[in-house]
Design a protein around this motif. Structure first.
Motif, short mmCIF file in Angstrom:
data_model
loop_
_atom_site.label_atom_id
_atom_site.label_comp_id
_atom_site.label_asym_id
_atom_site.label_seq_id
_atom_site.Cartn_x
_atom_site.Cartn_y
_atom_site.Cartn_z
N ARG A 68 0.86 -1.18 0.00
CA ARG A 68 0.00 0.00 0.00
C ARG A 68 0.89 1.23 0.00
NH1 ARG A 68 -3.81 -2.32 4.62
NH2 ARG A 68 -5.16 -3.59 3.31
N SER A 86 -2.47 0.92 -4.04
CA SER A 86 -1.81 -0.34 -3.68
C SER A 86 -1.53 -1.15 -4.94
CB SER A 86 -2.68 -1.16 -2.72
OG SER A 86 -3.86 -1.60 -3.36
N THR A 170 2.96 -1.36 4.06
CA THR A 170 2.63 0.01 3.68
C THR A 170 3.92 0.81 3.55
OG1 THR A 170 0.51 -0.09 4.83
CG2 THR A 170 1.38 2.11 4.33
#
Length: 197
Positions: A68, A86, A170
């Protein structure tokens, strides 16, 4: 008596020199702390610090992972965002993602991107080949810039007991104004005509 004063004077001098040496060592340690901490974070991935590498992985696992993308600014009036939120790829596969930044102000601004990944332990396995974060970025008034990042997730991540079942990482960037003299192309006021001319 004079001999006792000489011994006391030598002892005081030794203590004073020891204090000066200790103070000098502390000042040196303070200056070395930031670069040493940065090196420690890069080597271990501590704090989500990613790795900078020169070549792509030669191993690609048949195991998907999703990355992400997050974008922020801090005291820099840019619109900064990932082009896509993402992407899913195979562990070890080299991919390219894009961020974009727009300077909506009337002046040229320069920024530096800091970065990290979550979970933090994944930083040791998040490898960047190319990134806009390796250098400062300058945007002219109204300019929009496409900023790619080329990376892969190191296949060794599956051997880390605390990360072997990881499915999502992330990648987050925050742009800060570059310290020092700001880049500015503000025009100097035009000279006024001669009075009475």
């Amino acid at each position: 008596m004079a001999e006792g004063n000489a011994k006391k004077s030598n002892a005081n001098r030794t203590v004073a020199l020891s204090c000066v040496a200790f103070f000098g060592a502390m000042v040196g340690a303070a200056y070395a702390a930031v670069p040493l901490y940065s090196l420690f974070c890069q080597v271990t991935g501590y704090g989500g610090t990613t790795q900078r590498v020169e070549q792509a992985s030669d191993v690609i696992l048949d195991q998907p992972i999703t990355v992400r993308f997050d974008a922020n600014t801090n005291n820099l009036p840019w619109d900064f965002e990932p082009v896509q939120r993402s992407m899913t790829m195979k562990i070890g596969e080299t991919v390219q993602a894009h961020y974009k930044a727009t300077n909506g102000t009337g002046r040229t601004l320069r920024g530096t991107a800091s970065f990290n990944v979550v979970p933090e332990l994944a930083g040791a396995y998040f490898s960047k080949l190319e990134c806009f974060c390796f250098t400062d970025t300058t945007l002219k008034p109204g300019e929009t810039l496409d900023m790619p990042v080329v990376f892969y997730v190191d296949p060794d991540i599956v051997n880390a007991p605390e990360l072997k079942n990881i499915q999502t990482i992330t990648l987050s960037y925050t742009f800060f104004p570059t310290e020092g003299k700001p880049a500015s192309t503000a025009q100097a006021p035009a000279p006024k005509g001669n009075i009475g001319g």
